[in-house]
Design an enzyme around this catalytic site. Structure first.
Site, short mmCIF file in Angstrom:
data_model
loop_
_atom_site.label_atom_id
_atom_site.label_comp_id
_atom_site.label_asym_id
_atom_site.label_seq_id
_atom_site.Cartn_x
_atom_site.Cartn_y
_atom_site.Cartn_z
N GLY A 6 -10.50 9.25 4.53
CA GLY A 6 -9.21 8.64 3.80
C GLY A 6 -9.70 8.10 2.47
O GLY A 6 -10.88 8.15 2.07
N PHE A 7 -8.53 7.49 1.97
CA PHE A 7 -9.09 6.83 0.48
C PHE A 7 -10.00 5.90 0.56
O PHE A 7 -11.42 6.10 0.14
CB PHE A 7 -7.63 6.30 -0.14
N THR A 48 -2.29 3.99 17.17
CA THR A 48 -3.57 4.04 16.46
C THR A 48 -4.14 2.46 16.22
O THR A 48 -5.24 2.43 16.60
CB THR A 48 -3.20 4.51 14.87
N ARG A 56 -20.20 -1.93 24.21
CA ARG A 56 -21.05 -1.20 25.01
C ARG A 56 -22.51 -1.10 24.32
O ARG A 56 -23.74 -1.15 24.63
CB ARG A 56 -20.56 0.45 25.22
N TYR A 60 3.70 -0.99 11.82
CA TYR A 60 2.30 -1.17 10.85
C TYR A 60 1.83 -2.68 11.21
O TYR A 60 0.75 -3.20 11.40
CB TYR A 60 2.62 -0.67 9.59
N LYS A 114 -0.91 -3.96 13.35
CA LYS A 114 -2.21 -4.73 12.82
C LYS A 114 -2.50 -6.11 13.44
O LYS A 114 -3.51 -6.57 13.63
CB LYS A 114 -2.15 -4.88 11.23
N THR A 122 -4.83 -1.95 -2.57
CA THR A 122 -5.81 -1.48 -3.24
C THR A 122 -5.60 -0.04 -3.69
O THR A 122 -4.95 0.83 -3.10
CB THR A 122 -7.18 -1.48 -2.39
N ARG A 170 2.13 5.60 -2.17
CA ARG A 170 2.31 4.25 -2.86
C ARG A 170 2.53 4.05 -4.18
O ARG A 170 2.50 5.21 -4.78
CB ARG A 170 0.97 3.58 -2.18
P1 NAD Z 1 -5.52 6.48 4.22
O1 NAD Z 1 -4.42 7.05 4.73
O2 NAD Z 1 -6.15 7.25 2.91
O3 NAD Z 1 -6.72 6.27 5.36
C1 NAD Z 1 -6.50 6.31 6.59
C2 NAD Z 1 -7.48 7.32 7.25
O4 NAD Z 1 -7.20 7.14 8.72
C3 NAD Z 1 -7.30 8.77 7.15
O5 NAD Z 1 -8.05 9.38 6.81
C4 NAD Z 1 -6.46 9.04 8.15
O6 NAD Z 1 -6.47 10.70 8.56
C5 NAD Z 1 -7.12 8.30 9.49
N1 NAD Z 1 -6.36 8.16 10.60
C6 NAD Z 1 -5.19 7.89 10.76
N2 NAD Z 1 -4.81 7.64 12.16
C7 NAD Z 1 -6.03 8.01 12.50
C8 NAD Z 1 -6.22 8.16 14.28
N3 NAD Z 1 -5.20 7.86 15.11
N4 NAD Z 1 -7.43 8.63 14.57
C9 NAD Z 1 -8.24 8.86 13.65
N5 NAD Z 1 -8.11 9.03 12.24
C10 NAD Z 1 -6.93 8.44 11.97
O7 NAD Z 1 -5.49 4.82 3.75
P2 NAD Z 1 -6.46 3.62 3.34
O8 NAD Z 1 -5.44 3.33 1.89
O9 NAD Z 1 -7.63 4.38 2.99
O10 NAD Z 1 -6.29 2.69 4.24
C11 NAD Z 1 -7.55 2.62 5.26
C12 NAD Z 1 -7.44 1.24 6.16
O11 NAD Z 1 -7.47 0.17 5.33
C13 NAD Z 1 -6.11 1.43 6.72
O12 NAD Z 1 -6.37 0.94 8.19
C14 NAD Z 1 -5.17 0.71 6.10
O13 NAD Z 1 -4.42 -0.12 7.05
C15 NAD Z 1 -6.06 -0.52 5.59
N6 NAD Z 1 -5.54 -1.04 4.30
C16 NAD Z 1 -5.47 -0.32 3.12
C17 NAD Z 1 -4.93 -1.08 2.06
C18 NAD Z 1 -4.94 -0.30 0.72
O14 NAD Z 1 -4.23 -0.95 -0.17
N7 NAD Z 1 -5.49 0.71 0.80
C19 NAD Z 1 -4.40 -2.28 2.33
C20 NAD Z 1 -4.43 -2.94 3.50
C21 NAD Z 1 -4.97 -2.40 4.58
N1 UDP Z 2 7.32 0.95 -4.90
C1 UDP Z 2 8.20 1.49 -5.79
N2 UDP Z 2 8.02 2.93 -6.19
C2 UDP Z 2 7.39 3.79 -5.56
C3 UDP Z 2 6.68 3.09 -4.27
C4 UDP Z 2 6.69 1.92 -4.32
O1 UDP Z 2 8.98 0.84 -6.62
O2 UDP Z 2 7.50 4.99 -5.76
C5 UDP Z 2 7.33 -0.39 -4.72
C6 UDP Z 2 7.64 -0.71 -3.32
O3 UDP Z 2 9.16 -0.91 -2.81
C7 UDP Z 2 7.01 -1.84 -3.09
C8 UDP Z 2 5.77 -1.82 -4.01
O4 UDP Z 2 6.11 -0.82 -5.11
O5 UDP Z 2 7.82 -3.19 -3.45
C9 UDP Z 2 4.42 -1.59 -3.39
O6 UDP Z 2 4.69 -0.38 -2.59
P1 UDP Z 2 3.46 0.29 -1.87
O7 UDP Z 2 4.21 1.44 -1.11
O8 UDP Z 2 2.36 0.73 -2.80
O9 UDP Z 2 2.66 -0.94 -1.05
P2 UDP Z 2 3.40 -1.94 0.01
O10 UDP Z 2 4.81 -2.12 -0.13
O11 UDP Z 2 2.77 -1.73 1.36
O12 UDP Z 2 2.84 -3.24 -0.32
#
Ligand code: NAD
Ligand code: UDP
Length: 324
Positions: free
Chosen positions: A11-12, A93, A107, A146, A150, A176, A187
């Site tokens: 993922g990202f 998940t 383990r 979600y 979490k 992020t 997002r």
């Molecule tokens: P993302 O969607 O790019 O990455 C998530 C990854 O998890 C993907 O590669 C997806 O294929 C994999 N995945 C999902 N379900 C799975 C499963 N059941 N088994 C195996 N792999 C699985 O998102 P991200 O932004 O990289 O976020 C990564 C983590 O960080 C997530 O847990 C997310 O909740 C947490 N997080 C991210 C942000 C952010 O702003 N990026 C903020 C808060 C929390």
């Molecule tokens: N948002 C928006 N336009 C978009 C996507 C999101 O205005 O195309 C808004 C959304 O309603 C939220 C904020 O931007 O208020 C951040 O949304 P995002 O999905 O990035 O993250 P989260 O809501 O999980 O913080």
């Protein structure tokens, strides 16, 4: 040299973690079901054969691997449209997936870090949010799969810690952004940049007065690793994010300016339960990890815009890169 399991490594955020560990010489196992992750994110690591292994697996199902020293659990779709597409899978998940990873950590006596989220605070009534705040979450709404998933994962982590002394770390990550976000991630930062570059209307939800605080990916990755490497007593939860708060409206204007775009703004309905404000209090991260973000929004957006310019050039528009 450590052996590190990164669940969600394609993922990202996960791919940035894998890249950092490979660069410092660790052995990395990337476990992913590719539901929102992408092979492109990890393609350049595949050459490091001795160091990098990919396992395609859904963490909702039990599994085992050879002994690892550390586990990072990032597996979970993070963008609202993606985690809401199959909410039961999202809950499984977070809950079953965390349980299976915690069993492996127990383990192997491995340290395990959970990528938790600012969403555990829901639509917060305390502002900025400290780790002591218990949150304001709708338990039956469309974001609950979600948020509550979490929250339950955090509970599981603490119960494994209390019952079996599993060394845990919990990071509460705030919004992020950065390179390797998928163009169809959904997002706000990726949506606005892709729309601005394609001269399509920016989809602003609600009146745009809701706020978020955006952290650049390099800062976040540094914070996660500092947390994992911190003394045993530091378990968290610890907020990791950039306290620089701005409205979604202001973000749209900033992105239009940085992309030199005259794309219009189209106002769309505000999604249900969309938090009105969000900003981390990062005092605990500063005190316990010596961490604070360094990359400004302007710098981070410039890097992200240049990433999207490159990938939009090599694809026939983002519509052709279906995510699911
Ligand atoms: P993302 O969607 O790019 O990455 C998530 C990854 O998890 C993907 O590669 C997806 O294929 C994999 N995945 C999902 N379900 C799975 C499963 N059941 N088994 C195996 N792999 C699985 O998102 P991200 O932004 O990289 O976020 C990564 C983590 O960080 C997530 O847990 C997310 O909740 C947490 N997080 C991210 C942000 C952010 O702003 N990026 C903020 C808060 C929390
Ligand atoms: N948002 C928006 N336009 C978009 C996507 C999101 O205005 O195309 C808004 C959304 O309603 C939220 C904020 O931007 O208020 C951040 O949304 P995002 O999905 O990035 O993250 P989260 O809501 O999980 O913080």
């Amino acid at each position: 040299m450590k052996r590190i399991l990164v669940a969600g490594g394609a993922g990202f955020l996960g791919s940035h973690l894998c890249e950092t560990f490979l660069a410092r010489g660790d052995q990395v196992i990337c476990l992913d079901n590719f539901i929102t992750g992408s092979e492109k994110n990890i393609a350049s690591f595949l050459g490091a054969k001795e160091q990098f292994e990919v396992i395609r697996h859904d963490i909702c199902l039990p599994f085992d691997i050879k002994k690892v020293d550390e586990i990072y659990n990032l597996a979970c779709p993070a963008s609202p449209p993606h985690y809401q597409r199959d909410p039961i899978q999202t809950l499984k998940t977070s809950v079953l997936g965390s349980l299976h990873l915690l069993e492996i950590a127990k383990r192997h006596r491995a340290k395990i870090l959970q990528a938790s989220t600012s969403e555990v605070y829901g639509d917060p009534l305390e502002h900025p949010q400290t780790e002591g705040y218990w949150g304001h979450v709708n338990p039956i709404g469309i974001r609950s799969c979600y948020d509550e998933g979490k929250r339950c994962a955090e509970t599981l982590f603490f119960d494994f810690h209390r019952a079996y002394k599993v060394p845990i770390r919990i990071a509460r990550i705030f919004n992020t952004y950065g390179p390797r976000m998928h163009p169809n991630d959904g997002r706000v930062v990726s949506n606005f940049i892709v729309q601005a570059l394609k001269k399509e209307p920016l989809t602003l939800y609600g009146d745009g007065s809701q706020t978020r605080s955006f952290c650049y990916v390099d800062d976040l990755i540094e914070g996660l690793i500092l947390l994992m490497d911190a003394p045993q007593s530091v378990v968290g939860p610890i907020n990791l994010g950039n306290p620089n708060e701005l409205s979604v409206n202001a973000l749209a204007q900033r992105i239009l300016r940085l992309t030199d775009s005259y794309a219009p703004i189209v106002y769309c309905p505000l999604p249900t339960d969309d938090p009105k404000q969000r900003r981390p209090n990062i005092q605990r991260a500063l005190d316990e990890l010596g961490w604070q973000p360094r990359v400004s929004l302007e710098e981070g957006l410039a890097e992200t815009i240049s990433f999207f310019k490159t990938i939009l050039k090599t694809h026939d528009g983002c519509q052709s890169i279906a995510l699911l």
